[in-house]
Each structure stands twice: as structure tokens, then as C-alpha cells.
Design a protein around this motif. Sequence first.
Motif, short mmCIF file in Angstrom:
data_model
loop_
_atom_site.label_atom_id
_atom_site.label_comp_id
_atom_site.label_asym_id
_atom_site.label_seq_id
_atom_site.Cartn_x
_atom_site.Cartn_y
_atom_site.Cartn_z
N THR A 280 0.82 -1.22 0.00
CA THR A 280 0.00 0.00 0.00
C THR A 280 0.85 1.27 0.00
O THR A 280 0.39 2.30 -0.47
N ASP A 281 2.06 1.20 0.49
CA ASP A 281 2.92 2.38 0.50
C ASP A 281 4.35 1.94 0.83
O ASP A 281 4.56 0.88 1.44
N LEU A 282 5.32 2.74 0.42
CA LEU A 282 6.72 2.50 0.75
C LEU A 282 7.49 3.79 0.56
O LEU A 282 7.02 4.72 -0.11
N ASN A 283 8.67 3.88 1.15
CA ASN A 283 9.47 5.09 1.02
C ASN A 283 10.54 4.89 -0.06
O ASN A 283 10.78 3.77 -0.53
N PRO A 284 11.19 5.97 -0.48
CA PRO A 284 12.20 5.85 -1.55
C PRO A 284 13.32 4.87 -1.21
O PRO A 284 13.83 4.17 -2.10
N ALA A 285 13.73 4.80 0.06
CA ALA A 285 14.81 3.88 0.42
C ALA A 285 14.41 2.43 0.17
O ALA A 285 15.22 1.61 -0.30
N ALA A 286 13.13 2.11 0.44
CA ALA A 286 12.65 0.75 0.18
C ALA A 286 12.58 0.48 -1.32
O ALA A 286 12.88 -0.63 -1.78
N ALA A 287 12.15 1.48 -2.08
CA ALA A 287 12.08 1.30 -3.53
C ALA A 287 13.47 1.03 -4.12
O ALA A 287 13.63 0.20 -5.03
N VAL A 288 14.49 1.69 -3.58
CA VAL A 288 15.85 1.50 -4.09
C VAL A 288 16.34 0.09 -3.78
O VAL A 288 16.89 -0.60 -4.65
N ASP B 45 5.69 1.79 -9.56
CA ASP B 45 5.56 0.39 -9.97
C ASP B 45 5.28 -0.53 -8.79
O ASP B 45 4.58 -1.53 -8.93
N LEU B 46 5.81 -0.20 -7.61
CA LEU B 46 5.71 -1.11 -6.48
C LEU B 46 4.40 -0.97 -5.71
O LEU B 46 3.88 -1.95 -5.19
N VAL B 47 3.85 0.25 -5.61
CA VAL B 47 2.59 0.43 -4.89
C VAL B 47 1.47 -0.30 -5.64
O VAL B 47 1.25 -0.09 -6.83
N GLY B 48 0.78 -1.17 -4.95
CA GLY B 48 -0.30 -1.95 -5.55
C GLY B 48 0.12 -3.32 -6.02
O GLY B 48 -0.73 -4.14 -6.37
#
Length: 467
Positions: free
Chosen positions: A174-182, A190-193
Motif C-alpha cells: 500500500t505504501d513504501l518510502n524511496p529507500a525501500a524502492a531502491v 511500480d511497487l505500490v499496488g
Amino acid sequence: MLSSGKLPMMSPDLVTEILATASDIALLVAPTRRVVTVLVNPHHRSFGQLADWEGARLNDLLTEESQRKFDLRLADLGSKTHGPMAVELNHVSAEAWDFPVRYSIHQISKDGSLLMLGRDLRPIAEVQQQLVAAQLALERDYEAQREADTRYRVLLEVSRDPVLMVSMSSGRITDLNPAAAVILGGSRVDLVGSAVAQEFDGRRRGEFLEMLANNAGSETAAPMELTARRSQRRVLVTSTLFRAAGERIVLCQIDPAEKQAAQTDDLAENLARLYHEGVDGIVFADAEGVIRAANEAFLNLTDAASMAAVRGRSIADYLARGAVDLRVLLDNVKRTGQLRMYATRLTTDYSGQIAVEISASWLNDRPNPVLVLVVRDASRAESLRRSGAGVTDEGTRSMMELVGSSTLKDIVAETTDVIEKMCIETALELTRNNRVAAAEMLSLSRQSLYVKLRKYGLLNKDGDQAV
């Protein structure tokens, strides 16, 4: 008359009744602006008694704003040839409270007499006030929500720790921060959902969500080691389960596996330095008490020349009471997992002895269990206890009080019994009431110990049978 569209002639009382019931309040105003008659709806008693209005000037019954509004409306009424006119006026009473009324103004004669039929607007005003209060409350809640959302967004953006939110009902991020996306190797869009299980290699949805829930519910669970599918990085995931707006959500904290490895390396280095440079002796032995490794501090306590001189020997070789001490240590530590501050004496390679305190731990979560001993030099504390006891010791004072009242033979006999009982109690305490071990510790036969237990009343009710 009715068939011609006109009302028949009616009596004044009937007209008065019709006017009173057709409106909430009816005012008959003379050309001089004085109230001639006040009619209040009998079914609408919220106005109370308004008999004091009769004979009063109309302007005195209105607020200043309503007076100006009423004058303007009368000017408009005078410019018209026919037809009523509506106006909203606020009345004031002697009790200094005001209420709004919507009047329909009718000019009933050429001399300027007016008939004012009013409808009470207080219920509508109350509803309007409630709507305004509700609107203000909604706006405050909206502002508070915006503020909380802004703080949440800023916290996620600036946080250096990778975190993501997962819905337990859908299994999607449902949500994440930029550090997690990296660290996951994708963008936030792309990652949310996306399904969280698909972001890690070899994971199915149901199994992965169950792992997250179990990890969140356990206080001692270690982080889960996983591989991110997009970036192929090894990561450690720690989950926290909470509920928001009736939905269960998992907060996943993600750490690179190499960070944990670096922390483990630091811990191993610190432990190694403590083992080699610590002031207390540390000994590793097998389940039978045979020494496998010992540090430099233990070699100094035993005056051993080298590690080769102690490796392979039994710990009993260095304990003053030998096998008895070893049996007490092993029995207690295997039963409870730990043993603290066991007081005994350590023998050296040159037949010397030193007072020590031993703490033991039993590491049996492995194929070959390990006994770990931490040996601390207690000789200085023992000498301080001896030198500081003096005449303040309660037992010594008791013996000194016997001098002069008893013979030396009686004093010696009595104190011998006291010391003997104390030694037996200490041996039983050290061996956890193991009488066989206690007898060996005191160099007594089992039968002799049994006799002394009876003598000093140290047998339990079921103690007729020796262990």
C-alpha cells in the motif's frame, strides 16, 4: 360567495382565530408604528407571553439592523400598488434575548395600518447553526488529517531506513518510502499496488503473509532473510502488525543482509577480544567437564604454562573438592541452564589454592553441548571478609558472651556443634540437598551424615530414607 371566488363575510373573532393559527405570530401595527394587537399561535408557545408588546413602538422591539431593514422595506411597499412583502426581522425582548421572524407585511388600509404575519425562524436557525458547526468540525478534521498526512509523507521521504506497508487482506503493497524502492530495485509507482510476495524470490502469497504475521507476533523471532526479485539483493525483513480503520496492515522494515553481517563481525571481534584480554578466566568444556579451550586469565589463575597443559584435562583437576565440585556444577547447570556465583577454591599446578567464584552456562542447542565457565578471583574479597569480621560478627559475640558463665570445655563443645551444623547446611545448599554429594564434600560417610542430620533436626518429614 365561494363559487364566485370570494370569501364570505366573517365575524371579527373568527378572523382573529384564523390569523393567530395561520401564523406563529401576528402583529397589527398602527400608522404611528405602534403595535395595536399581538396574536400568538396557541400551538406555538415558544414566544411566551407578549402582551407587553401592545402599545409599544415597533422599532423598540427590533434590533438596530432590523429597524433599518424594516424602513427600507416599507419604502418599497409604499411604491407598490398592491401585493404583500416579506422581510426577516430580529426581535429583542426585555430579557435581552433576540429571535428571528420572517414576516409577510400587508397594508390593510389607506391610512398605513399594517398586518404582519410572522413565521418563527429559530428552528431553521438552529439547523443552520448545526450545519455550520458540522462544517467547521469537518474542516478542522480535514486540516488535521492533511497535517498528519504531510508529517507521514515527510517522515517516509527523509527516513533512511527502508520501510513498506502491506495490506493483510489483499497482500499488496500500500505504501513504501524511496529507500525501500531502491533496495527492492523498482520505482514507487511500480511497487505500490503490486503483490508483496512477488517482490521476493520463491514466495507464495498465503505462505508469505503467514510468515509476516508470525514474525510480527513473536518477540524473539529473528528477521526473515529474503532475496528481492528485481534487485537480487539479500535483505532482512522485520515485520510489525497493526490495525488502522479496521484493516490489518504490516509494516516491514528492510535491512541489507551485509549490514547484519557487519554487525555480526563486530560482535564476534568484541567477544574474541574479551576472551583473550578479559580479567576473568573463561573455560569451554564438553558435557563431561573435559577442557576444550581456556583463556590466558584462566592460565594465570592455575599457574599453567600453556594452553596445551590444560587442554584435555578434567575441570575436576583444578577444583579443590575435585569430582564433588564438578558433579555439583554439572548437575545444577544441566538442570537449570545456568549457575551463578558458585564459591569454591581453585588448585594450581604447584599445589597452591585460590578462592574463586564460578558462573556456568550450559549451551545445549547444538549436536555437541558445551559447558562454559567464567572463573573470577575472589581471594581479595575473602581476605577483606576475614579482616573485617572482627568482634562485630554475631557468632563471635555470642561465643564471647559465654566466657565467664561456662567452662572452656562447654564453650568449645557448643561452638563446635554450631560450626558443624553450619557446614552441613552449607554443603546441602551447595549440592541442592543431594546428600550423597554433600557427604563426599564433607568427607563423611552417608551414614555419618544421616546421623548428624537427625542430630541437628535437618531431615524433612519424608527424610527417613537417605538419598
